[in-house]
Design a protein around this motif. Structure first.
Motif, short mmCIF file in Angstrom:
data_model
loop_
_atom_site.label_atom_id
_atom_site.label_comp_id
_atom_site.label_asym_id
_atom_site.label_seq_id
_atom_site.Cartn_x
_atom_site.Cartn_y
_atom_site.Cartn_z
N SER A 271 -8.81 3.42 -7.67
CA SER A 271 -9.43 2.85 -6.45
C SER A 271 -7.67 1.74 -6.19
O SER A 271 -7.19 1.84 -4.74
CB SER A 271 -10.33 2.09 -5.86
N SER B 76 -4.58 3.83 1.09
CA SER B 76 -6.13 3.38 2.84
C SER B 76 -6.15 4.64 3.51
O SER B 76 -5.37 5.75 2.95
CB SER B 76 -5.20 2.72 3.87
N THR B 77 -7.64 4.99 4.16
CA THR B 77 -8.01 6.72 4.30
C THR B 77 -7.04 6.58 5.16
O THR B 77 -6.55 7.99 5.49
CB THR B 77 -9.23 5.91 4.88
N ASP B 78 -6.60 5.72 6.15
CA ASP B 78 -5.77 6.06 7.71
C ASP B 78 -4.84 6.89 7.27
O ASP B 78 -3.84 7.36 7.62
CB ASP B 78 -5.44 5.34 8.67
N LEU C 260 -3.83 8.52 4.15
CA LEU C 260 -4.95 9.92 3.23
C LEU C 260 -4.56 10.46 4.48
O LEU C 260 -4.13 11.24 4.68
CB LEU C 260 -5.58 9.48 2.97
N LEU C 261 -5.48 10.70 5.29
CA LEU C 261 -5.38 11.05 6.77
C LEU C 261 -3.76 11.08 7.50
O LEU C 261 -3.98 12.47 8.42
CB LEU C 261 -6.66 10.14 8.09
#
Length: 87
Positions: free
Chosen positions: A38, A43-45, A47-48
């Protein structure tokens, strides 16, 4: 039951089998490697957007350690439960 508990998180099957020292070790390795994963993941953004983690080697090592911990914990919990007559 010990196998299922170890599949949920490493060390839980050892606690079920009353092997508390082993359970603490597996649990601690699972927590440490999960924390490491972790901490390294972006961050998820990010990764997207397709950004890769900067420390891909550390991420790979932590994932490998967690996988080994899971497999070893499940196999050990099952083997011990079978020997104790719980399987």
């Amino acid at each position: 039951m010990a196998l299922v508990l170890s599949a949920i998180f490493p060390g839980l099957g050892q606690f079920y089998n009353r092997q508390f020292e082993k359970g603490v070790v597996f649990f601690a390795v699972g927590v440490a490697s999960s924390w490491m994963i972790s901490a390294v993941l972006p961050s998820t953004d990010a990764l997207l957007r397709g950004e890769l983690p900067k420390q891909i080697g550390l991420l790979t090592a932590a994932l490998f350690l967690l996988l080994i911990c899971y497999v070893w914990s499940m196999a050990d919990a099952y083997r011990v439960a079978k020997r104790m007559g719980k399987a």
